[in-house]
Design a protein around this motif. Structure first.
Motif, PDB file in Angstrom:
ATOM      1  N   ILE A 145     147.652 -26.039  51.420  1.00 25.78           N
ATOM      2  CA  ILE A 145     147.157 -24.673  51.270  1.00 25.78           C
ATOM      3  C   ILE A 145     148.089 -23.878  50.375  1.00 25.78           C
ATOM      4  O   ILE A 145     147.656 -23.133  49.487  1.00 25.78           O
ATOM      5  CB  ILE A 145     147.015 -24.008  52.654  1.00 25.78           C
ATOM      6  CG1 ILE A 145     145.903 -24.683  53.438  1.00 25.78           C
ATOM      7  CG2 ILE A 145     146.758 -22.517  52.523  1.00 25.78           C
ATOM      8  CD1 ILE A 145     145.849 -24.281  54.897  1.00 25.78           C
ATOM      9  N   ASP A 146     149.398 -24.044  50.571  1.00 26.77           N
ATOM     10  CA  ASP A 146     150.383 -23.336  49.756  1.00 26.77           C
ATOM     11  C   ASP A 146     150.277 -23.748  48.292  1.00 26.77           C
ATOM     12  O   ASP A 146     150.320 -22.906  47.393  1.00 26.77           O
ATOM     13  CB  ASP A 146     151.776 -23.628  50.299  1.00 26.77           C
ATOM     14  CG  ASP A 146     152.820 -22.735  49.696  1.00 26.77           C
ATOM     15  OD1 ASP A 146     152.540 -21.541  49.517  1.00 26.77           O
ATOM     16  OD2 ASP A 146     153.928 -23.229  49.414  1.00 26.77           O
ATOM     17  N   ALA A 147     150.103 -25.043  48.030  1.00 26.65           N
ATOM     18  CA  ALA A 147     149.976 -25.519  46.651  1.00 26.65           C
ATOM     19  C   ALA A 147     148.695 -24.998  46.011  1.00 26.65           C
ATOM     20  O   ALA A 147     148.683 -24.633  44.830  1.00 26.65           O
ATOM     21  CB  ALA A 147     150.004 -27.036  46.616  1.00 26.65           C
ATOM     22  N   ALA A 148     147.611 -24.931  46.783  1.00 23.62           N
ATOM     23  CA  ALA A 148     146.340 -24.426  46.246  1.00 23.62           C
ATOM     24  C   ALA A 148     146.456 -22.942  45.904  1.00 23.62           C
ATOM     25  O   ALA A 148     145.971 -22.496  44.856  1.00 23.62           O
ATOM     26  CB  ALA A 148     145.222 -24.661  47.253  1.00 23.62           C
ATOM     27  N   GLU A 149     147.115 -22.170  46.776  1.00 23.24           N
ATOM     28  CA  GLU A 149     147.291 -20.747  46.504  1.00 23.24           C
ATOM     29  C   GLU A 149     148.208 -20.525  45.307  1.00 23.24           C
ATOM     30  O   GLU A 149     147.977 -19.650  44.483  1.00 23.24           O
ATOM     31  CB  GLU A 149     147.872 -20.049  47.734  1.00 23.24           C
ATOM     32  CG  GLU A 149     146.887 -19.912  48.867  1.00 23.24           C
ATOM     33  CD  GLU A 149     147.495 -19.275  50.090  1.00 23.24           C
ATOM     34  OE1 GLU A 149     148.727 -19.044  50.108  1.00 23.24           O
ATOM     35  OE2 GLU A 149     146.747 -19.024  51.047  1.00 23.24           O
ATOM     36  N   ARG A 150     149.258 -21.346  45.203  1.00 23.72           N
ATOM     37  CA  ARG A 150     150.198 -21.202  44.094  1.00 23.72           C
ATOM     38  C   ARG A 150     149.540 -21.560  42.769  1.00 23.72           C
ATOM     39  O   ARG A 150     149.768 -20.915  41.753  1.00 23.72           O
ATOM     40  CB  ARG A 150     151.409 -22.100  44.342  1.00 23.72           C
ATOM     41  CG  ARG A 150     152.640 -21.665  43.624  1.00 23.72           C
ATOM     42  CD  ARG A 150     153.880 -22.462  43.978  1.00 23.72           C
ATOM     43  NE  ARG A 150     153.854 -23.086  45.291  1.00 23.72           N
ATOM     44  CZ  ARG A 150     153.928 -24.400  45.486  1.00 23.72           C
ATOM     45  NH1 ARG A 150     154.032 -25.208  44.482  1.00 23.72           N
ATOM     46  NH2 ARG A 150     153.911 -24.887  46.687  1.00 23.72           N
ATOM     47  N   SER A 151     148.670 -22.584  42.770  1.00 20.53           N
ATOM     48  CA  SER A 151     148.041 -23.006  41.523  1.00 20.53           C
ATOM     49  C   SER A 151     147.015 -21.996  41.040  1.00 20.53           C
ATOM     50  O   SER A 151     146.612 -22.032  39.875  1.00 20.53           O
ATOM     51  CB  SER A 151     147.397 -24.380  41.693  1.00 20.53           C
ATOM     52  OG  SER A 151     146.293 -24.291  42.562  1.00 20.53           O
ATOM     53  N   ALA A 152     146.574 -21.085  41.901  1.00 17.22           N
ATOM     54  CA  ALA A 152     145.612 -20.073  41.479  1.00 17.22           C
ATOM     55  C   ALA A 152     146.242 -19.096  40.497  1.00 17.22           C
ATOM     56  O   ALA A 152     145.569 -18.593  39.592  1.00 17.22           O
ATOM     57  CB  ALA A 152     145.076 -19.324  42.691  1.00 17.22           C
ATOM     58  N   SER A 153     147.528 -18.817  40.631  1.00 18.60           N
ATOM     59  CA  SER A 153     148.182 -17.856  39.751  1.00 18.60           C
ATOM     60  C   SER A 153     149.203 -18.507  38.817  1.00 18.60           C
ATOM     61  O   SER A 153     149.525 -17.950  37.786  1.00 18.60           O
ATOM     62  CB  SER A 153     148.886 -16.775  40.577  1.00 18.60           C
ATOM     63  OG  SER A 153     149.863 -17.355  41.408  1.00 18.60           O
TER      64      SER A 153
END
Ligand code: ZN
Length: 96
Positions: free
Chosen positions: A56-64
């Motif tokens: 989840i953290d990697a997915a959120e980080r890759s958004a920005s």
């Protein structure tokens, strides 16, 4: 922002999101309006460090912040990744 728990004497426990350290000791119940006292509860940190949390953290980080790549992706059919495990369920886990 942290989530604070309050116990209403008439209803049940409800949660409110307030700024760090700015939650009052009593709040009005959103259901019945009575004064509810804040409960002391353990922080919910059990998910940190798990594979699901890292995903989840990697997915959120890759958004920005898109991941920086240093080359072209491997050709189809040829895997450039080293085999960490032979269990097919481990293929879905995030890699460092
Ligand atoms: Zn209530």
């Amino acid at each position: 922002m942290p989530i604070y728990e309050y116990r209403c004497p008439r209803c049940d426990v409800f949660e409110l999101t307030r700024g760090m350290g700015s939650a009052p000791a009593e709040e009005d119940c959103p259901t019945c309006g009575q004064r509810a006292r804040r409960r002391i509860s353990a922080p919910r940190l059990a998910r940190t460090g798990t594979a699901a949390f890292r995903l989840i953290d990697a997915a959120e980080r890759s958004a920005s912040e898109p991941r920086v790549v240093s080359g072209t992706p491997p050709a189809p059919g040829r895997s450039a990744r080293p085999a960490y495990s032979t269990n097919p369920l481990h293929q879905k886990l995030p890699r460092p």
